[in-house]
Design a protein around this motif. Sequence first.
Motif, PDB file in Angstrom:
ATOM      1  N   ASP A 226      36.710 -17.443 -31.243  1.00 47.87           N
ATOM      2  CA  ASP A 226      35.711 -18.079 -32.106  1.00 47.87           C
ATOM      3  C   ASP A 226      34.426 -17.256 -32.125  1.00 47.87           C
ATOM      4  OD1 ASP A 226      37.515 -20.068 -32.621  1.00 47.87           O
ATOM      5  OD2 ASP A 226      36.650 -21.491 -31.142  1.00 47.87           O
ATOM      6  N   GLN A 227      34.048 -16.756 -30.940  1.00 48.84           N
ATOM      7  CA  GLN A 227      32.823 -15.951 -30.845  1.00 48.84           C
ATOM      8  C   GLN A 227      32.993 -14.634 -31.605  1.00 48.84           C
ATOM      9  OE1 GLN A 227      31.523 -15.367 -26.839  1.00 48.84           O
ATOM     10  NE2 GLN A 227      29.744 -14.158 -27.396  1.00 48.84           N
ATOM     11  N   ALA A 228      34.173 -14.021 -31.490  1.00 44.62           N
ATOM     12  CA  ALA A 228      34.427 -12.745 -32.174  1.00 44.62           C
ATOM     13  C   ALA A 228      34.429 -12.940 -33.693  1.00 44.62           C
ATOM     14  CB  ALA A 228      35.756 -12.164 -31.710  1.00 44.62           C
ATOM     15  N   LEU A 229      34.997 -14.058 -34.159  1.00 41.05           N
ATOM     16  CA  LEU A 229      35.011 -14.329 -35.591  1.00 41.05           C
ATOM     17  C   LEU A 229      33.593 -14.514 -36.137  1.00 41.05           C
ATOM     18  CD1 LEU A 229      38.073 -16.764 -35.758  1.00 41.05           C
ATOM     19  CD2 LEU A 229      37.932 -14.459 -36.786  1.00 41.05           C
ATOM     20  N   LYS A 230      32.749 -15.153 -35.339  1.00 41.47           N
ATOM     21  CA  LYS A 230      31.361 -15.357 -35.756  1.00 41.47           C
ATOM     22  C   LYS A 230      30.634 -14.020 -35.862  1.00 41.47           C
ATOM     23  CE  LYS A 230      27.144 -17.861 -34.506  1.00 41.47           C
ATOM     24  NZ  LYS A 230      26.501 -18.738 -33.516  1.00 41.47           N
ATOM     25  N   GLY A 231      30.900 -13.131 -34.879  1.00 38.82           N
ATOM     26  CA  GLY A 231      30.284 -11.803 -34.938  1.00 38.82           C
ATOM     27  C   GLY A 231      30.774 -11.009 -36.129  1.00 38.82           C
ATOM     28  N   LEU A 232      32.034 -11.159 -36.469  1.00 43.53           N
ATOM     29  CA  LEU A 232      32.594 -10.430 -37.597  1.00 43.53           C
ATOM     30  C   LEU A 232      31.964 -10.880 -38.909  1.00 43.53           C
ATOM     31  CD1 LEU A 232      34.671  -8.267 -38.316  1.00 43.53           C
ATOM     32  CD2 LEU A 232      36.392 -10.097 -38.559  1.00 43.53           C
ATOM     33  N   GLU A 233      31.634 -12.190 -38.955  1.00 41.66           N
ATOM     34  CA  GLU A 233      30.974 -12.719 -40.141  1.00 41.66           C
ATOM     35  C   GLU A 233      29.619 -12.051 -40.376  1.00 41.66           C
ATOM     36  OE1 GLU A 233      30.739 -16.883 -39.691  1.00 41.66           O
ATOM     37  OE2 GLU A 233      32.888 -17.246 -39.939  1.00 41.66           O
ATOM     38  N   GLU A 234      28.940 -11.696 -39.247  1.00 44.59           N
ATOM     39  CA  GLU A 234      27.623 -11.070 -39.366  1.00 44.59           C
ATOM     40  C   GLU A 234      27.716  -9.698 -40.040  1.00 44.59           C
ATOM     41  OE1 GLU A 234      25.930 -10.960 -35.506  1.00 44.59           O
ATOM     42  OE2 GLU A 234      25.599 -13.140 -35.395  1.00 44.59           O
ATOM     43  N   PHE A 235      28.879  -9.105 -39.937  1.00 49.68           N
ATOM     44  CA  PHE A 235      29.068  -7.816 -40.615  1.00 49.68           C
ATOM     45  C   PHE A 235      29.474  -8.004 -42.067  1.00 49.68           C
ATOM     46  CE2 PHE A 235      29.667  -6.577 -36.172  1.00 49.68           C
ATOM     47  CZ  PHE A 235      28.808  -5.473 -36.094  1.00 49.68           C
ATOM     48  N   GLY A 236      29.479  -9.230 -42.500  1.00 49.59           N
ATOM     49  CA  GLY A 236      29.807  -9.495 -43.903  1.00 49.59           C
ATOM     50  C   GLY A 236      31.283  -9.766 -44.095  1.00 49.59           C
ATOM     51  N   GLY A 237      31.904 -10.199 -43.033  1.00 50.55           N
ATOM     52  CA  GLY A 237      33.313 -10.588 -43.121  1.00 50.55           C
ATOM     53  C   GLY A 237      34.171  -9.390 -43.062  1.00 50.55           C
TER      54      GLY A 237
ATOM     55  N   THR B  33      12.018 -11.211 -44.865  1.00 49.38           N
ATOM     56  CA  THR B  33      12.890 -11.134 -46.049  1.00 49.38           C
ATOM     57  C   THR B  33      13.050  -9.686 -46.504  1.00 49.38           C
ATOM     58  OG1 THR B  33      10.948 -11.541 -47.427  1.00 49.38           O
ATOM     59  CG2 THR B  33      12.293 -13.458 -46.805  1.00 49.38           C
ATOM     60  N   ASP B  34      12.002  -8.916 -46.298  1.00 52.56           N
ATOM     61  CA  ASP B  34      12.042  -7.486 -46.643  1.00 52.56           C
ATOM     62  C   ASP B  34      11.707  -6.723 -45.379  1.00 52.56           C
ATOM     63  OD1 ASP B  34      11.639  -4.894 -47.496  1.00 52.56           O
ATOM     64  OD2 ASP B  34      10.602  -5.489 -49.339  1.00 52.56           O
ATOM     65  N   LEU B  35      12.777  -6.253 -44.669  1.00 56.63           N
ATOM     66  CA  LEU B  35      12.577  -5.648 -43.350  1.00 56.63           C
ATOM     67  C   LEU B  35      11.674  -4.426 -43.417  1.00 56.63           C
ATOM     68  CD1 LEU B  35      13.199  -5.513 -40.355  1.00 56.63           C
ATOM     69  CD2 LEU B  35      15.283  -4.239 -40.898  1.00 56.63           C
TER      70      LEU B  35
ATOM     71  N   GLU C 204      17.936  -5.616 -35.586  1.00 65.42           N
ATOM     72  CA  GLU C 204      19.229  -5.622 -34.894  1.00 65.42           C
ATOM     73  C   GLU C 204      20.324  -6.218 -35.769  1.00 65.42           C
ATOM     74  OE1 GLU C 204      18.522  -7.717 -31.313  1.00 65.42           O
ATOM     75  OE2 GLU C 204      17.287  -6.139 -30.408  1.00 65.42           O
ATOM     76  N   ALA C 205      19.988  -7.272 -36.476  1.00 65.40           N
ATOM     77  CA  ALA C 205      20.972  -7.904 -37.362  1.00 65.40           C
ATOM     78  C   ALA C 205      21.379  -6.948 -38.487  1.00 65.40           C
ATOM     79  CB  ALA C 205      20.392  -9.196 -37.952  1.00 65.40           C
ATOM     80  N   GLU C 206      20.403  -6.236 -39.037  1.00 64.33           N
ATOM     81  CA  GLU C 206      20.679  -5.265 -40.101  1.00 64.33           C
ATOM     82  C   GLU C 206      21.549  -4.138 -39.584  1.00 64.33           C
ATOM     83  OE1 GLU C 206      20.547  -3.393 -43.843  1.00 64.33           O
ATOM     84  OE2 GLU C 206      20.151  -5.446 -43.157  1.00 64.33           O
ATOM     85  N   TRP C 207      21.256  -3.701 -38.361  1.00 60.05           N
ATOM     86  CA  TRP C 207      22.048  -2.597 -37.782  1.00 60.05           C
ATOM     87  C   TRP C 207      23.496  -3.031 -37.586  1.00 60.05           C
ATOM     88  CZ3 TRP C 207      24.674  -2.039 -33.162  1.00 60.05           C
ATOM     89  CH2 TRP C 207      25.082  -0.740 -32.836  1.00 60.05           C
ATOM     90  N   ARG C 208      23.632  -4.259 -37.031  1.00 56.47           N
ATOM     91  CA  ARG C 208      25.013  -4.723 -36.823  1.00 56.47           C
ATOM     92  C   ARG C 208      25.762  -4.872 -38.145  1.00 56.47           C
ATOM     93  NH1 ARG C 208      22.415  -8.217 -33.127  1.00 56.47           N
ATOM     94  NH2 ARG C 208      22.511  -9.893 -34.679  1.00 56.47           N
ATOM     95  N   ARG C 209      25.018  -5.313 -39.163  1.00 60.45           N
ATOM     96  CA  ARG C 209      25.662  -5.536 -40.464  1.00 60.45           C
ATOM     97  C   ARG C 209      26.094  -4.225 -41.131  1.00 60.45           C
ATOM     98  NH1 ARG C 209      24.452  -5.794 -45.710  1.00 60.45           N
ATOM     99  NH2 ARG C 209      22.307  -5.162 -45.397  1.00 60.45           N
TER     100      ARG C 209
ATOM    101  N   ARG D   7      31.556  -2.604 -36.701  1.00 68.50           N
ATOM    102  CA  ARG D   7      32.372  -3.565 -37.449  1.00 68.50           C
ATOM    103  C   ARG D   7      33.848  -3.367 -37.139  1.00 68.50           C
ATOM    104  NH1 ARG D   7      35.239  -4.809 -41.789  1.00 68.50           N
ATOM    105  NH2 ARG D   7      34.642  -6.607 -43.047  1.00 68.50           N
ATOM    106  N   ALA D   8      34.247  -2.072 -37.041  1.00 72.70           N
ATOM    107  CA  ALA D   8      35.655  -1.789 -36.740  1.00 72.70           C
ATOM    108  C   ALA D   8      36.040  -2.315 -35.360  1.00 72.70           C
ATOM    109  CB  ALA D   8      35.904  -0.282 -36.844  1.00 72.70           C
ATOM    110  N   ARG D   9      35.129  -2.128 -34.390  1.00 75.30           N
ATOM    111  CA  ARG D   9      35.420  -2.618 -33.033  1.00 75.30           C
ATOM    112  C   ARG D   9      35.539  -4.138 -33.034  1.00 75.30           C
ATOM    113  NH1 ARG D   9      31.708   1.390 -31.512  1.00 75.30           N
ATOM    114  NH2 ARG D   9      30.042  -0.166 -31.342  1.00 75.30           N
ATOM    115  N   ALA D  10      34.648  -4.779 -33.785  1.00 75.01           N
ATOM    116  CA  ALA D  10      34.684  -6.241 -33.851  1.00 75.01           C
ATOM    117  C   ALA D  10      35.972  -6.728 -34.490  1.00 75.01           C
ATOM    118  CB  ALA D  10      33.470  -6.761 -34.632  1.00 75.01           C
TER     119      ALA D  10
END
Length: 409
Positions: free
Chosen positions: A398-409, A293-295, A339-344, A350-353
Motif C-alpha cells: 500500500d505504501q509503495a503504491l502511494k509512492g508510485l502515485e506521486e510519480f504520476g502513476g 504553486t510555482d516552485l 523534494e516532491a517535484e524531484w521525486r515526480r 520511478r523505475a525503482r518504485a
Amino acid sequence: MSSDPWGRVDETGTVYVRTAEGEKVVGSWQAGTPEEALAYFERKYEGLVVEIGLLEKRVRTTDLSAKDATAAIEHIRKQVDEHHAVGDLAALATRLDKLVETVDSRREERKAQKAKQTDEARTAKEKLVAEAEELAQSEQWRSAGERLRALVDTWKGLPRLDRKSDDELWHRFSHARSAFSKRRKAHFASLDAQREDARKAKERLVAEAESLSNSTDWGNTAARYRELMAEWKAAGRAQREHEDDLWNRFRGAQDVFFAARGEVFAERDAEQTENLKLKEELAAEAEKLVPVTDLKAARAAFRSLNERWEAIGHVPRDARPKVEGRMHTVERAIQEAEEAEWRRTNPEARARAAGLTGQLQDAVEKLRKQIDAARAAGNDAKADKLSRELEGRQALLDQALKGLEEFGG
C-alpha cells in the motif's frame, strides 16, 4: 515634821524615802518648809518617771541599739538606787527590770534576724557567684557584660558576711568578671584583626571595581563585577568608620559601568525592536508564498527575502525564536515542494518504485495462494502464520503504491 506615803522630812531638815528595806536618806533641805522639800524631791521622782517613759517609748518604737538602751537604763537605775527622789522607787526599779527584759528580747530578736539576714546574704552572694561564673563562659558579650555590671550593683546592696567568707566569695566573683573581660578583650582584638583584613581586601576590590568602571567589554566586565560582589560578601565587614565609605566607592564604580552599559543597551534594544518589526514584515511576505504553486518563482522570491532578512541585523533575544520560526516554516514548505517535484520527475526513482511495487504484488499473491492451500489441507496454524506475514506485505505494498502515485502513476 512633814510626811506623805513615800517620804518624810524630820526636824533637822533630813528628807527620807520609804522603801521595802526601810527608810533611806534622800537628802537635806534647809532652804524652806518641809512641804517644799518633799515637793522638790517628788518632782525629781516625776522626772524619773518621765525619763523612764520616754526610754520605754524609744525602745518600743525606734531602732535604738541594745547597747545604748542598756546604758540609758543603767543611768536611770543609778539615780533610783541612790534614792535621790521621793516616790515609789520599787515601781521604777520594776519598770527598769521589765525594760531590761524587753531590751534583751529585742537583742535576741535582732541577733536572730541578723543571723537570718546573714544566711540570706550568703545564699544571695553564692547565687551571684554561680551566675557570674556561668556568664564568664558566655559569648553574648553585650548582654553578659551588662548582666555582670548589674550583679556588681546587687552585690554592693547585700550585707557583708564574716571577713573570710565574704573575701572568698568576692574573690570568686571578681575572678569570674576578670575571666569574662579577658575573653571579651581577646574576642574583640581578634575581631579588630579580622576587620582590618576585611578592610585591606575591600580596598583591593574597590580599586579593581574603579578600574573597570569605564570598560566597554560589557559581558566580561559585568561577569567580573558579579565575582567582585561575591568576594565582597565573603570578605566580611571592615571597621565601621571604613565600611560605609568603601561600600559607597564600590557601588559607585559599578553604577558608572552599568549606567553606561544601560545607555548602550537601550540604544541597541531600540534598534533591535525596529529590526524585529522589519523581520516580521518579511516573514508575513514570505508566508504568502505558501502553499507553493510555482516552485521556481517561490524559490526566487524566498531567496530575495532571505537576503533582505540577513541584512537587517539582530532582534531582541526573546522574540528571535518566533520570528525565525516563521521563516523556517516557509523554507521547509519550499524544500518539501522541491523534494516532491524531484521525486515526480526522477525516472530512476520511478523505475525503482515500480519494480518494488511489482515484487510486493507478486509476494502478496503468492502468500494468498499458500494460505488457501494451508486452509484446504486443514493446517490452520500455518494459515494463521502466513496471514500475519500477508498483513505486513500488504502494508508495504500500500505504501509503495502511494509512492508510485506521486510519480504520476
